[in-house]
Motif scaffolding. Structure first.
Motif, PDB file in Angstrom:
ATOM      1  N   PHE A  13      -9.605  -9.446 -11.040  1.00 59.09           N
ATOM      2  CA  PHE A  13      -8.648  -9.331  -9.647  1.00 59.09           C
ATOM      3  C   PHE A  13      -9.355  -9.116  -8.453  1.00 59.09           C
ATOM      4  O   PHE A  13      -9.377  -9.618  -7.496  1.00 59.09           O
ATOM      5  CB  PHE A  13      -7.643  -8.019  -9.995  1.00 59.09           C
ATOM      6  N   TYR A  14     -10.362  -8.323  -8.321  1.00 53.15           N
ATOM      7  CA  TYR A  14     -11.003  -7.745  -7.206  1.00 53.15           C
ATOM      8  C   TYR A  14     -12.269  -8.817  -6.859  1.00 53.15           C
ATOM      9  O   TYR A  14     -12.927  -8.579  -5.848  1.00 53.15           O
ATOM     10  CB  TYR A  14     -11.644  -6.196  -7.309  1.00 53.15           C
ATOM     11  N   ARG A 125     -10.992  -0.474   1.556  1.00 51.71           N
ATOM     12  CA  ARG A 125     -10.103   1.056   1.778  1.00 51.71           C
ATOM     13  C   ARG A 125      -9.904   1.398   2.928  1.00 51.71           C
ATOM     14  O   ARG A 125     -11.028   1.099   4.023  1.00 51.71           O
ATOM     15  CB  ARG A 125     -10.994   1.899   0.635  1.00 51.71           C
ATOM     16  N   TYR A 126      -8.742   2.077   3.102  1.00 49.70           N
ATOM     17  CA  TYR A 126      -8.217   2.567   4.446  1.00 49.70           C
ATOM     18  C   TYR A 126      -8.182   4.170   4.385  1.00 49.70           C
ATOM     19  O   TYR A 126      -8.023   4.692   3.446  1.00 49.70           O
ATOM     20  CB  TYR A 126      -6.995   2.177   4.716  1.00 49.70           C
ATOM     21  N   ALA A 229      -4.148  -2.304   0.532  1.00 48.84           N
ATOM     22  CA  ALA A 229      -5.218  -3.233   0.280  1.00 48.84           C
ATOM     23  C   ALA A 229      -5.758  -3.079  -1.050  1.00 48.84           C
ATOM     24  O   ALA A 229      -6.424  -3.996  -1.739  1.00 48.84           O
ATOM     25  CB  ALA A 229      -6.274  -2.233   1.037  1.00 48.84           C
ATOM     26  N   LEU A 230      -5.708  -2.171  -1.921  1.00 54.11           N
ATOM     27  CA  LEU A 230      -5.716  -1.980  -3.370  1.00 54.11           C
ATOM     28  C   LEU A 230      -4.963  -3.263  -4.109  1.00 54.11           C
ATOM     29  O   LEU A 230      -5.357  -3.426  -5.256  1.00 54.11           O
ATOM     30  CB  LEU A 230      -5.407  -0.527  -4.062  1.00 54.11           C
ATOM     31  N   ASN A 231      -4.081  -3.657  -3.529  1.00 54.81           N
ATOM     32  CA  ASN A 231      -3.110  -4.915  -4.036  1.00 54.81           C
ATOM     33  C   ASN A 231      -3.727  -6.219  -3.371  1.00 54.81           C
ATOM     34  O   ASN A 231      -2.726  -6.986  -3.700  1.00 54.81           O
ATOM     35  CB  ASN A 231      -1.791  -4.498  -4.110  1.00 54.81           C
ATOM     36  N   ASP A 273      -3.765  -0.475 -13.401  1.00 55.84           N
ATOM     37  CA  ASP A 273      -2.169  -0.934 -13.531  1.00 55.84           C
ATOM     38  C   ASP A 273      -1.320   0.169 -12.961  1.00 55.84           C
ATOM     39  O   ASP A 273      -0.353  -0.519 -12.462  1.00 55.84           O
ATOM     40  CB  ASP A 273      -2.014  -0.521 -15.298  1.00 55.84           C
ATOM     41  N   ALA A 274      -1.778   1.383 -12.793  1.00 52.62           N
ATOM     42  CA  ALA A 274      -0.759   2.398 -11.855  1.00 52.62           C
ATOM     43  C   ALA A 274      -0.546   1.678 -10.171  1.00 52.62           C
ATOM     44  O   ALA A 274       0.560   1.793  -9.864  1.00 52.62           O
ATOM     45  CB  ALA A 274      -1.326   3.574 -12.055  1.00 52.62           C
ATOM     46  N   ALA A 275      -1.878   1.330 -10.018  1.00 50.90           N
ATOM     47  CA  ALA A 275      -1.838   1.013  -8.415  1.00 50.90           C
ATOM     48  C   ALA A 275      -0.921  -0.261  -8.244  1.00 50.90           C
ATOM     49  O   ALA A 275      -0.245  -0.423  -7.527  1.00 50.90           O
ATOM     50  CB  ALA A 275      -3.201   0.770  -7.927  1.00 50.90           C
TER      51      ALA A 275
END
Length: 306
Positions: A13-14, A125-126, A229-231, A273-275
């Motif tokens: 993903f990243y 990351r913010y 951003a994490l998504n 998964d939680a994010a």
């Protein structure tokens, strides 16, 4: 290849480009880039200038660029502006007058794009940095988080990769390894305020005496942007939406529980998964197709994202 300690789906993903970091048809310009992350951070730094750095570089930023460059959301458009001003390979350092005039998010976005292109998991990351303002104040900021095979997720600040800039901000650490007590991701800042360990007025765009952009509601906004951003929805710092976006500096009681929940997911070792689940299922946090952009120079406007 990513370290085996990083789950395969997380690494995939990243490592893949997002709509925001994809150079698109300009990816051909990446062909000459080195595959060393440390070399890449200096290349990213030398293609951009922060719109507040004119004095450091002895350069007067044209007003049009000052007002408009940093409204560029997508990496392909940023690179297009860079090569329109100077068609040299991206590995060549630009003079200040040839650079894209951005903000911290643009440095982080370009570096993230470079790393993903090289097959390295990376994300924006913010949060808040204690090295960009007066002592005791944490200024809103964006950095790149990347996966190191030996140590896991590390924070990199490409804006500090120029020694002149690092010295000006008294940043006495490696820009490839920003200490996590010097840059607090937004969720951690929220938790510190909620626990009474930090004052709300110590976090914002500027100290309280300089304007209203500080405090709990501002930190909540950054939690929302960081979760996006994490998504891999890497919006502008001033794009806003969802719970708390229209509260004029006051958060509703129900918003506290929501941001407590978001901070638990985003403040430490982020559970992938939680994010993903929180962003997909919580409409008060998820980025809509159209956002309200509080553009610093051009006034508020609605923007429909790609």
């Amino acid at each position: 290849m990513p370290c085996a300690r990083l789950a395969r789906d997380t690494a995939a993903f990243y490592t893949a480009q997002s709509t925001f970091t994809d150079p698109g048809d300009l990816s051909r310009l990446y062909s000459g880039l080195p595959d060393d992350p440390r070399q890449l951070i200096y290349i990213a730094r030398d293609l951009l200038i922060h719109r507040l750095e004119g004095g450091l570089f002895r350069h007067t930023v044209p007003q049009k660029r000052l007002h408009n460059d940093a409204e560029t959301r997508y990496l392909d458009d940023i690179v297009r502006i860079v090569i329109e001003r100077n068609g040299s390979p991206l590995t060549q350092r630009r003079e200040a007058g040839d650079r894209f005039v951005g903000v911290c998010r643009d440095f982080a976005l370009l570096y993230c794009s470079f790393l993903r292109h090289m097959g390295m998991p990376a994300r924006l990351r913010y949060g808040f940095a204690d090295y960009l303002g007066p002592d005791g104040f944490h200024a809103d900021h964006a950095v790149t988080e990347y996966w190191d095979r030996e140590r896991g997720w590390l924070l990199a600040d490409p804006q500090l990769a120029d020694p002149v800039v690092a010295d000006a901000w008294r940043a006495d650490f490696d820009p490839m390894d920003v200490p996590r007590d010097r840059f607090l991701v937004a969720g951690r800042a929220w938790q510190a305020i909620r626990a009474g360990d930090a004052a709300p007025e110590a976090f914002g765009l500027h100290p309280p005496e300089e304007g209203p952009m500080f405090g709990e509601w501002f930190v909540a906004h950054c939690v929302r942007v960081d979760l996006a951003a994490l998504n891999k929805v890497e919006t502008l710092l001033w794009d806003t939406w969802g719970a708390g976006a229209d509260d004029g500096g006051e958060l509703a009681d129900t918003a506290y529980e929501l941001y407590d929940r978001a901070a638990r997911v985003t403040s430490g070792d982020v559970p992938f998964d939680a994010a993903r689940k929180l962003f997909a299922e919580e409409g008060r946090l998820r980025t809509p197709k159209t956002v309200l952009s509080l553009t610093p120079f051009n006034g508020p406007r609605e923007v429909t994202l790609r």
